[in-house]
Write an enzyme that holds these catalytic residues in place. Structure first.
Site, short mmCIF file in Angstrom:
data_model
loop_
_atom_site.label_atom_id
_atom_site.label_comp_id
_atom_site.label_asym_id
_atom_site.label_seq_id
_atom_site.Cartn_x
_atom_site.Cartn_y
_atom_site.Cartn_z
N CYS A 83 8.32 -5.59 15.80
CA CYS A 83 7.92 -4.57 16.78
C CYS A 83 6.49 -4.90 17.23
O CYS A 83 5.62 -5.13 16.40
CB CYS A 83 8.00 -3.18 16.16
SG CYS A 83 9.65 -2.84 15.50
N CYS A 132 -0.48 5.18 9.85
CA CYS A 132 0.76 4.42 10.11
C CYS A 132 0.46 3.10 10.79
O CYS A 132 -0.28 3.06 11.77
CB CYS A 132 1.63 5.13 11.15
SG CYS A 132 2.36 6.62 10.63
N GLU A 182 0.83 -1.19 0.00
CA GLU A 182 0.00 0.00 0.00
C GLU A 182 0.86 1.25 0.00
O GLU A 182 1.94 1.27 0.58
CB GLU A 182 -0.97 -0.04 1.18
CG GLU A 182 -2.15 -0.91 0.82
CD GLU A 182 -2.97 -1.38 2.00
OE1 GLU A 182 -4.17 -1.60 1.81
OE2 GLU A 182 -2.42 -1.53 3.09
N CYS A 195 3.29 -2.94 15.97
CA CYS A 195 3.16 -2.68 14.53
C CYS A 195 2.54 -3.88 13.84
O CYS A 195 3.00 -5.01 14.04
CB CYS A 195 4.54 -2.39 13.95
SG CYS A 195 4.57 -2.30 12.15
N CYS A 198 3.78 8.25 1.24
CA CYS A 198 4.36 7.26 2.14
C CYS A 198 4.51 5.96 1.36
O CYS A 198 3.53 5.39 0.90
CB CYS A 198 3.43 7.09 3.34
SG CYS A 198 3.98 5.82 4.49
N CYS A 204 7.93 -7.64 7.00
CA CYS A 204 9.12 -7.10 7.69
C CYS A 204 9.75 -8.24 8.48
O CYS A 204 9.04 -9.10 9.00
CB CYS A 204 8.69 -5.98 8.64
SG CYS A 204 10.08 -5.06 9.35
N1 SAH Z 1 10.34 0.05 9.53
C1 SAH Z 1 10.53 1.44 9.62
C2 SAH Z 1 9.56 2.26 8.80
C3 SAH Z 1 8.13 1.82 8.74
S1 SAH Z 1 7.10 2.15 10.11
C4 SAH Z 1 10.49 1.85 11.06
O1 SAH Z 1 10.14 1.06 11.90
O2 SAH Z 1 10.84 2.98 11.33
C5 SAH Z 1 6.81 3.92 10.13
C6 SAH Z 1 6.50 4.43 11.54
O3 SAH Z 1 5.19 4.03 11.97
C7 SAH Z 1 7.48 3.90 12.57
O4 SAH Z 1 7.89 4.91 13.45
C8 SAH Z 1 6.65 2.87 13.27
O5 SAH Z 1 7.19 2.59 14.53
C9 SAH Z 1 5.28 3.51 13.29
N2 SAH Z 1 4.17 2.59 13.57
C10 SAH Z 1 4.09 1.28 13.28
N3 SAH Z 1 2.91 0.78 13.70
C11 SAH Z 1 2.23 1.80 14.25
C12 SAH Z 1 0.94 1.91 14.85
N4 SAH Z 1 0.12 0.88 14.93
N5 SAH Z 1 0.56 3.12 15.30
C13 SAH Z 1 1.38 4.20 15.17
N6 SAH Z 1 2.60 4.14 14.62
C14 SAH Z 1 3.03 2.96 14.16
FE1 SF4 Z 2 9.11 -3.48 10.78
FE2 SF4 Z 2 6.93 -2.35 11.81
FE3 SF4 Z 2 9.13 -2.55 13.28
FE4 SF4 Z 2 9.05 -0.81 11.24
S1 SF4 Z 2 7.80 -0.72 13.08
S2 SF4 Z 2 10.70 -2.25 11.76
S3 SF4 Z 2 7.76 -1.97 9.78
S4 SF4 Z 2 7.92 -4.27 12.50
#
Ligand code: SAH
Ligand code: SF4
Length: 400
Positions: A144, A375, A120, A147, A133, A140
């Site tokens: 995390c 996000c 997306e 996420c 974006c 991935c």
């Molecule tokens: N993998 C990279 C970039 C993708 S995530 C990273 O982790 O930085 C982009 C941003 O969205 C990151 O700061 C991530 O921590 C945040 N993010 C992921 N899931 C989220 C959620 N459910 N609510 C708010 N932010 C989130």
């Molecule tokens: Fe991967 Fe989501 Fe962690 Fe970014 S925030 S590194 S997309 S698992």
């Protein structure tokens, strides 16, 4: 113009081994090749040494300045050369499968890449800019815990062509390729003016493709986005941060999210490999090496987990001396998520402490929530759509 090529030279093995070769057609996709790779590819079809640089320039402008997709339209190239190009190369972009527009103007594209995978891409219009974006991986490798992408396995890395292709299909939809006789952006501010690598995936674990794609996006002869308008977000892949400064030089955002190793280990498990102190060391040198501005510290607000006043104070102490801006992200919930979004008053109190310590502390307004484009929600939307299609199929099956 003299036809540049005698009898059409067969494509050489070197070119065939370029990783961008398309399996279905055996042709090489020009989209995503660096200038050096494009030169090599042209050499492989017999373009003489002396002409290669000029031909790359011409092709580059057609592809990335004018957005042309058909060799036949490249009118400053001789017809036989256009035929040679069409025989060996393709101009292949990801396919936009669907587009959803939010009440707030956010556009979400579902884009299909080779192999049938989908990612997306989200376009967020603002008064003075428009941010796209984009994704760097399908899924991935990291996990995390807040996420949704992190709950999915890595399917594969995107190629450079698939990464820059996301920008190109968004420009198609926005109608932003320049009209003949004009330059990009001469009609006023650009609709697509900023790129954030904040979609699915960890961009620094797909370094070469991300670098090559961003070099193409920054190239002044084409899409020409300034490196100051491109932000790469990383969870903290420390060894690649210095490389990002040297080889890409874009703005950096880091998913910080916690102020103690104990909490960060849980939220961003890569912290067990490179802890907060190690990460901060890498970040200290980033702005100088990349000659970039402030580093953005992303901080997701999770109720009762990382959102106390003590956290806010620890955060500003930790980052002392680093030119920084702190971006507070209200947690976007997804089905089954083990966290809740912090209350608004808590987020504001946290922002206030950060602000009083001298840091800009914007709270990221969730955009496109009604279309699940915020996000960390991206993939869940696709999966939901899939599920409902499956459900519909099941119902149809039962009915018949
Ligand atoms: N993998 C990279 C970039 C993708 S995530 C990273 O982790 O930085 C982009 C941003 O969205 C990151 O700061 C991530 O921590 C945040 N993010 C992921 N899931 C989220 C959620 N459910 N609510 C708010 N932010 C989130
Ligand atoms: Fe991967 Fe989501 Fe962690 Fe970014 S925030 S590194 S997309 S698992």
């Amino acid at each position: 113009m003299k036809p540049p090529l005698e009898p059409q030279a067969p494509i050489t093995q070197d070119v065939l081994t370029i990783k961008r070769q398309l399996p279905e057609t055996g042709k090489v996709n020009l989209i995503g090749l660096t200038r050096a790779e494009m030169k090599e590819a042209l050499a492989g079809v017999g373009v003489p040494d002396k002409q290669q640089k000029m031909r790359v320039n011409q092709l580059w402008q057609w592809l990335y300045h004018w957005g042309v997709r058909d060799f036949e339209a490249m009118t400053n190239l001789a017809k036989p050369f256009r035929a040679t190009l069409a025989e060996h190369f393709e101009i292949r972009l990801p396919e936009v499968v669907s587009k959803t527009v939010s009440a707030d103007g956010t556009r979400k594209y579902l884009v299909r890449i080779a192999g049938g995978h989908e990612v997306e891409v989200v376009y967020i219009p603002e008064e003075d800019r428009g941010t796209l974006c984009i994704s760097s991986q399908v899924g991935c490798t990291l996990t995390c815990s807040f996420c949704h992408t992190g709950t999915q396995k890595l399917v594969r890395n995107l190629t450079a062509g698939e990464i820059v292709g996301q920008i190109m299909v968004a420009r198609d939809d926005l109608g932003e390729w320049p009209a003949p006789g004009t330059g990009t952006g001469t009609a006023g501010p650009r609709l697509l003016s900023n790129i954030v690598l904040m979609g699915m995936g960890e961009p620094l674990y797909n370094f070469e493709s991300v670098r090559d794609a961003m070099k193409i996006a920054m190239d002044g002869e084409g899409i020409a986005l300034s490196r100051r308008r491109i932000t790469l977000s990383t969870s903290g892949v420390v060894p690649e941060i210095a490389r990002c400064a040297e080889e890409i030089g874009c703005q950096l955002a880091v998913s910080f999210h916690a102020t103690t190793d104990e909490v960060r280990d849980r939220l961003v498990p890569i912290n067990k490999r490179w802890n907060i102190a190690t990460l901060l060391d890498a970040l200290r040198t980033y702005p100088k090496v990349s000659n970039s501005e402030r580093i953005t510290f992303e901080y997701v607000m999770l109720k009762g987990v990382n959102d106390s006043d003590a956290d806010a104070r620890r955060l500003v102490n930790l980052i002392k001396g680093i030119p920084a801006k702190i971006n507070l992200i209200p947690f976007n919930e997804w089905p089954g998520a083990p966290y809740e979004r912090s209350d608004w008053s808590r987020i504001e109190a946290f922002a206030d402490i950060v602000y009083k310590a001298g840091y800009a502390s914007p709270i990221r307004t969730p955009r496109g929530e009604d279309i699940m484009a915020a996000c960390g929600q991206l993939k869940s939307a696709t999966e939901r759509a899939r599920k409902s299609r499956a459900e519909i199929a099941a119902e149809v099956g039962q009915g018949g």
